[in-house]
Design a protein around this motif. Structure first.
Motif, PDB file in Angstrom:
ATOM      1  N   LEU A  19     -77.943   7.210 -47.645  1.00  0.00           N
ATOM      2  CA  LEU A  19     -76.495   7.190 -47.291  1.00  0.00           C
ATOM      3  C   LEU A  19     -75.775   8.389 -47.641  1.00  0.00           C
ATOM      4  O   LEU A  19     -75.087   9.168 -47.103  1.00  0.00           O
ATOM      5  CB  LEU A  19     -75.597   5.907 -48.027  1.00  0.00           C
TER       6      LEU A  19
ATOM      7  N   SER B 141     -63.843   6.249 -49.157  1.00  0.00           N
ATOM      8  CA  SER B 141     -64.080   5.031 -48.309  1.00  0.00           C
ATOM      9  C   SER B 141     -62.944   4.338 -48.083  1.00  0.00           C
ATOM     10  O   SER B 141     -61.855   4.176 -48.956  1.00  0.00           O
ATOM     11  CB  SER B 141     -65.186   4.277 -49.038  1.00  0.00           C
TER      12      SER B 141
ATOM     13  N   GLY C 147     -74.993  -4.565 -42.656  1.00  0.00           N
ATOM     14  CA  GLY C 147     -75.147  -3.276 -42.721  1.00  0.00           C
ATOM     15  C   GLY C 147     -74.791  -2.702 -41.213  1.00  0.00           C
ATOM     16  O   GLY C 147     -75.295  -3.347 -40.255  1.00  0.00           O
TER      17      GLY C 147
ATOM     18  N   ARG D 157     -67.162   5.049 -44.505  1.00  0.00           N
ATOM     19  CA  ARG D 157     -67.155   6.016 -45.493  1.00  0.00           C
ATOM     20  C   ARG D 157     -67.369   7.416 -45.031  1.00  0.00           C
ATOM     21  O   ARG D 157     -67.830   7.780 -44.045  1.00  0.00           O
ATOM     22  CB  ARG D 157     -68.613   5.613 -46.214  1.00  0.00           C
TER      23      ARG D 157
ATOM     24  N   GLU E  60     -79.750   1.496 -46.470  1.00  0.00           N
ATOM     25  CA  GLU E  60     -78.623   1.023 -47.004  1.00  0.00           C
ATOM     26  C   GLU E  60     -77.722   0.532 -46.178  1.00  0.00           C
ATOM     27  O   GLU E  60     -76.786  -0.334 -46.184  1.00  0.00           O
ATOM     28  CB  GLU E  60     -78.127   2.173 -47.787  1.00  0.00           C
ATOM     29  N   LEU E  61     -78.031   1.018 -44.840  1.00  0.00           N
ATOM     30  CA  LEU E  61     -77.287   0.634 -43.696  1.00  0.00           C
ATOM     31  C   LEU E  61     -77.696  -0.815 -42.794  1.00  0.00           C
ATOM     32  O   LEU E  61     -77.455  -1.261 -42.015  1.00  0.00           O
ATOM     33  CB  LEU E  61     -76.945   1.550 -42.574  1.00  0.00           C
TER      34      LEU E  61
ATOM     35  N   SER F 116     -77.026   5.217 -33.821  1.00  0.00           N
ATOM     36  CA  SER F 116     -77.471   4.113 -34.315  1.00  0.00           C
ATOM     37  C   SER F 116     -78.675   3.402 -33.493  1.00  0.00           C
ATOM     38  O   SER F 116     -79.420   3.801 -33.361  1.00  0.00           O
ATOM     39  CB  SER F 116     -76.328   3.216 -34.609  1.00  0.00           C
TER      40      SER F 116
ATOM     41  N   LEU G  13     -79.672   7.174 -37.493  1.00  0.00           N
ATOM     42  CA  LEU G  13     -79.586   6.167 -38.721  1.00  0.00           C
ATOM     43  C   LEU G  13     -80.953   5.321 -39.098  1.00  0.00           C
ATOM     44  O   LEU G  13     -80.741   4.725 -39.758  1.00  0.00           O
ATOM     45  CB  LEU G  13     -78.407   5.143 -38.557  1.00  0.00           C
TER      46      LEU G  13
ATOM     47  N   LEU H 147     -74.016  11.119 -45.438  1.00  0.00           N
ATOM     48  CA  LEU H 147     -72.438  11.561 -45.458  1.00  0.00           C
ATOM     49  C   LEU H 147     -72.438  13.257 -45.595  1.00  0.00           C
ATOM     50  O   LEU H 147     -71.587  13.649 -45.020  1.00  0.00           O
ATOM     51  CB  LEU H 147     -71.829  10.643 -46.617  1.00  0.00           C
TER      52      LEU H 147
ATOM     53  N   THR I 203     -70.268   1.989 -42.142  1.00  0.00           N
ATOM     54  CA  THR I 203     -71.289   1.659 -43.050  1.00  0.00           C
ATOM     55  C   THR I 203     -71.570   0.219 -43.003  1.00  0.00           C
ATOM     56  O   THR I 203     -72.807  -0.356 -43.192  1.00  0.00           O
ATOM     57  CB  THR I 203     -71.126   2.062 -44.385  1.00  0.00           C
ATOM     58  N   ARG I 204     -70.657  -0.680 -43.072  1.00  0.00           N
ATOM     59  CA  ARG I 204     -70.796  -2.287 -43.031  1.00  0.00           C
ATOM     60  C   ARG I 204     -69.657  -2.878 -42.592  1.00  0.00           C
ATOM     61  O   ARG I 204     -68.542  -2.308 -42.454  1.00  0.00           O
ATOM     62  CB  ARG I 204     -71.226  -2.755 -44.556  1.00  0.00           C
TER      63      ARG I 204
END
Lengths: 280, 160
Positions: A14, A143, A73, A138, A59-60, A31, A54, A18, A167-168
């Motif tokens: 992540l 965020s 995610g 984020r 983490e996503l 995505s 992605l 970013l 991100t989520r």
């Protein structure tokens, strides 16, 4: 083979994502890409000069569930969300996600991607709005949380600042007596006159404690009237004909740019939903 | 761009246009013609491949996404006992698919049986509705999948 000069970045974390999003503010955050590929003309994807994929950012792709929330995610494929099962995902959302596409599409499409399409409201958005879901946005060093209902501005643009990434998605888990989702046509094909409908209600001892109704024709403006919803709270089930016709009159005037078929379908679904509210 | 991925159990390195469709990369440049371009909108299932173990529409995957991926096409499945089980199941149910949709049907049934040894009605419906070709009926196909699941279970029990 000579390519068209598209630079593709594959961040692993992540943090890297970013950083890249800040360095390449015009890059396409890629995505699942099912919408982009679906809308292409010809045999090549329409990609900008820079793409940030992605696919490797684990983490996503995480899911967590507490008593109050389900957090998904943004880059988790729809197929993996469906694999959580009906008991772990709100029923109306589960039904909506099943409609996104056949398994060959659901394994690619992601929830974040379904939300973040400028100018077009896809299947999951009205349902997530009705469930009061929020997205975490984020960017490097900052965020914030934003209601899904506010992600799409009325002019079609997204409420995302430069370099911001979804991100989520946080979905509140609430008990409902009835959760209904129906879809006609597909938002990917406006000529199919798409219409999504979602209705939620909590009732107890033949009294409506809470009710939420939304429709979407794939356009940024949702078909929802909170005044009608508040009017219906406290009413006895079965609803009086007068209450139903008063509500239907309001829903008949909502939204602009709907075709007669879309409007008729929406109004009939509202009517049907109000007639079929369970006693408890 | 140069990408490396695993195709039908073999590593492969190839120079691609990132925007090229995976189905075109497989058919036109790698000579694997089992996945066929149909609707090119991800709906008909004829371009299906197994992408990192999951059924995916080859027409909705740009070539850059193959970077680091594991891809299985119908050609890679063909020589395996899993394929034979599905083939036997389809023959027994008189539900052999036509050549246009074969890749979609065999791969989607394979993906289904990998995740559900004894498929539920809902998972069966989801799987079969992902391939639009109507060269055989839904009922026969469903029967074929159940036979295939049975053949696979018995083979696994025998340890082969």
């Amino acid at each position: 083979m000579a390519d068209r000069g598209t630079a593709v970045y594959f961040p692993d974390t992540l943090g890297e994502l970013l950083l890249l999003a800040r360095r390449e503010p015009d890059a396409l955050i890629y995505s699942g890409g099912t919408f982009i590929l679906n809308q292409r003309v010809g045999r090549f994807a329409d990609l900008p000069p820079a793409v940030i994929s992605l696919q490797d950012v684990e983490e996503l792709k995480r899911v967590s569930r507490s008593e109050r929330y389900l957090e998904i995610g943004a880059a988790l494929p729809i197929r993996d969300i469906l694999a959580l099962g009906r008991s772990n995902v709100p029923e109306c959302l589960y039904s909506a996600l099943r409609m996104i596409g056949p398994s060959a599409v659901a394994s690619l499409a992601t929830l974040g991607g379904n939300i973040a399409v400028p100018g077009r409201v896809l299947t999951s958005v009205p349902v997530l709005s009705l469930l009061d879901a929020r997205v975490e946005l984020r960017r490097q060093g900052a965020s914030r949380w934003l209601a899904v209902s506010r992600v799409h501005r009325p002019n079609g643009n997204l409420e995302l600042a430069e370099s911001e990434v979804i991100t989520r998605v946080r979905i509140p888990l609430q008990p409902w007596s009835i959760e209904v989702f129906r879809r006609f046509g597909s938002e990917l094909a406006p000529e199919s006159e798409p219409l999504s409908f979602c209705g939620l209600a909590r009732t107890s001892n033949r009294i409506i404690e809470e009710i939420r109704i939304i429709g979407s024709a794939g356009l940024p403006a949702p078909l929802r009237d909170r005044d009608v919803e508040s009017e219906l709270v406290g009413r006895r089930i079965p609803l009086a004909e007068r209450d139903i016709s008063t509500a239907v009159e309001v829903y008949q005037t909502l939204g602009t740019g709907l075709t007669p078929i879309q409007r008729d379908r929406f109004v009939r679904l509202v009517q049907w939903f109000l007639l079929n509210l369970p006693a408890s | 761009m140069n990408i490396i991925f695993t195709l039908n159990h073999e590593p492969i390195e190839i120079d691609v246009d990132p925007a090229e469709l995976l189905v075109d990369l497989l058919r036109l440049r790698l000579g694997l013609r089992g996945a066929r371009p149909g609707c090119l909108r991800g709906q008909c299932g004829s371009c299906s491949v197994l992408f990192n173990g999951a059924l995916a529409a080859g027409c909705l995957i740009p070539a850059f996404r193959a970077y680091g991926a594991t891809i299985l096409t119908i050609e890679g499945l063909m020589d395996t006992p899993d394929y034979q089980d599905i083939e036997k199941g389809f023959i027994r149910a008189n539900a052999r698919p036509c050549r246009f949709c074969a890749a979609g049907k065999y791969l989607s049934v394979h993906a289904l049986l990998e995740s559900h040894a004894d498929p539920t009605d809902e998972s069966l419906q989801d799987t079969l509705s992902g391939v639009w070709c109507r060269c055989t009926t839904h009922q026969r196909l469903a029967r074929g999948v159940r036979y295939a699941a049975d053949f696979r279970r018995r083979r696994v029990q025998r340890g082969r």
